[in-house]
Design a protein around this motif. Structure first.
Motif, PDB file in Angstrom:
ATOM      1  N   GLY A   1       0.804  -1.215   0.000  1.00 59.31           N
ATOM      2  CA  GLY A   1       0.000   0.000   0.000  1.00 59.31           C
ATOM      3  C   GLY A   1       0.839   1.269   0.000  1.00 59.31           C
ATOM      4  O   GLY A   1       1.737   1.444   0.828  1.00 59.31           O
ATOM      5  N   GLY A   2       0.590   2.153  -0.953  1.00 66.03           N
ATOM      6  CA  GLY A   2       1.333   3.394  -1.092  1.00 66.03           C
ATOM      7  C   GLY A   2       2.640   3.257  -1.833  1.00 66.03           C
ATOM      8  O   GLY A   2       3.316   4.269  -2.087  1.00 66.03           O
ATOM      9  N   ARG A   3       2.995   2.030  -2.201  1.00 69.82           N
ATOM     10  CA  ARG A   3       4.278   1.807  -2.885  1.00 69.82           C
ATOM     11  C   ARG A   3       4.072   1.259  -4.299  1.00 69.82           C
ATOM     12  O   ARG A   3       5.002   0.759  -4.926  1.00 69.82           O
ATOM     13  CB  ARG A   3       5.147   0.851  -2.067  1.00 69.82           C
ATOM     14  CG  ARG A   3       5.444   1.357  -0.665  1.00 69.82           C
ATOM     15  CD  ARG A   3       6.380   0.448   0.103  1.00 69.82           C
ATOM     16  NE  ARG A   3       7.699   0.374  -0.497  1.00 69.82           N
ATOM     17  CZ  ARG A   3       8.701  -0.361   0.012  1.00 69.82           C
ATOM     18  NH1 ARG A   3       8.509  -1.064   1.112  1.00 69.82           N
ATOM     19  NH2 ARG A   3       9.876  -0.383  -0.587  1.00 69.82           N
ATOM     20  N   GLU A   4       2.845   1.372  -4.800  1.00 65.41           N
ATOM     21  CA  GLU A   4       2.524   0.756  -6.078  1.00 65.41           C
ATOM     22  C   GLU A   4       3.335   1.342  -7.232  1.00 65.41           C
ATOM     23  O   GLU A   4       3.837   0.600  -8.089  1.00 65.41           O
ATOM     24  CB  GLU A   4       1.022   0.895  -6.364  1.00 65.41           C
ATOM     25  CG  GLU A   4       0.135   0.127  -5.404  1.00 65.41           C
ATOM     26  CD  GLU A   4      -0.247   0.912  -4.165  1.00 65.41           C
ATOM     27  OE1 GLU A   4      -1.105   0.419  -3.409  1.00 65.41           O
ATOM     28  OE2 GLU A   4       0.314   2.013  -3.953  1.00 65.41           O
ATOM     29  N   ARG A   5       3.465   2.655  -7.303  1.00 64.91           N
ATOM     30  CA  ARG A   5       4.242   3.263  -8.385  1.00 64.91           C
ATOM     31  C   ARG A   5       5.703   2.855  -8.304  1.00 64.91           C
ATOM     32  O   ARG A   5       6.349   2.579  -9.317  1.00 64.91           O
ATOM     33  CB  ARG A   5       4.109   4.786  -8.330  1.00 64.91           C
ATOM     34  CG  ARG A   5       2.733   5.312  -8.719  1.00 64.91           C
ATOM     35  CD  ARG A   5       2.730   6.823  -8.764  1.00 64.91           C
ATOM     36  NE  ARG A   5       1.427   7.348  -9.138  1.00 64.91           N
ATOM     37  CZ  ARG A   5       1.147   8.639  -9.258  1.00 64.91           C
ATOM     38  NH1 ARG A   5       2.089   9.544  -9.021  1.00 64.91           N
ATOM     39  NH2 ARG A   5      -0.066   9.031  -9.607  1.00 64.91           N
TER      40      ARG A   5
END
Length: 255
Positions: A225-229
């Motif tokens: 979560g929050g690290r997808e890019r």
């Protein structure tokens, strides 16, 4: 052929990701691949619905891939459907028999067929032609490559590959080579100490030089979560040359 991501999550639930589930539709034929918790609700929100799915194909038997299997059977029975086929790797019959031993009242409610498949030969499921290969995971399982009923080709050359749960390795990359779309397990971001699932760098390195147009990262644990890019960028930086997207529940892809 249309792919709908019903569940892009994992064994650790998060609000916006159901557990593993993928819907294939083509020319009035529908196939559900995996049936984890939350997938039945997602399926009910599609035009196909659970009434339109009479075949389920399992990659393996971990709970986050099969938890909604009997709820699907019950929902189809209550909706007046008469048939359900469950297809999967060795042990699928024992799995279904065991579930029905616990929930005896569901036994015989619909015409239930169970079929076991292997990587040794292609097979058909709901009219889709399917090739399989063994995965590398904590439980034996199969990855699948699909050809649509409307334009059958050798399933080993089909346009869609689903990895199931697996480490990234050369054999899996070779199996997916030439796919238009590859949906691959990428459960954790780089820096997470884990086995049986790949991180983005491992996945990108394994796919370097492989001809895949679009890669969807799926089976995502809360750690992502929050690290997808960052994860998508790591896959590309490690050598994969196609487009990279994060699978999200409800995403529809024309193939």
């Amino acid at each position: 052929m249309e792919l709908t991501i019903l569940g892009s999550g994992s064994a650790m639930p998060v609000p916006d990701r159901a557990q593993a589930g993928y819907l294939l539709d083509d020319g009035g034929r529908s196939l559900l691949v995996d049936c984890g918790s939350g997938v039945l609700q997602r399926l009910a929100g599609t035009e196909t619905g659970y009434e339109g799915v009479s075949t389920v194909l399992l990659t393996h038997h971990h709970l986050d891939h099969v938890a909604a299997l009997l709820p699907l059977l019950k929902a189809r029975w209550l909706a007046g459907a008469e048939h359900l086929e469950v297809v999967g790797p060795a042990g699928t019959k024992s799995l279904v028999d065991g579930l029905l031993d616990v929930h005896e009242y569901l036994d015989g409610r619909v015409d239930l067929a169970v079929r076991e498949v292997s990587a040794s030969r292609p097979f058909s499921a709901a009219g889709f032609e399917v090739a399989a290969r063994e995965t590398r995971h904590s439980m034996k399982g199969l990855a699948y490559r699909f050809s649509p009923p409307s334009a059958p080709v050798d399933p080993a050359d089909g346009p869609l590959t689903l990895s199931g749960d697996t480490e990234a390795f050369a054999g899996m990359a070779s199996f997916a080579d030439g796919s238009d779309v590859l949906v691959h397990d990428c459960s954790f971001p780089d820096g997470t100490d884990v086995s049986n699932h790949p991180n983005p760098t491992q996945l990108g390195e394994s796919l370097a030089g492989v001809d895949v147009d679009a890669l969807l990262l799926s089976h995502l644990y809360p750690h992502t979560g929050g690290r997808e890019r960052e994860m998508a960028r790591s896959v590309r930086d490690a050598g994969f040359g196609g487009s990279v997207e994060i699978a999200n529940d409800g995403l529809r892809v024309e193939i």
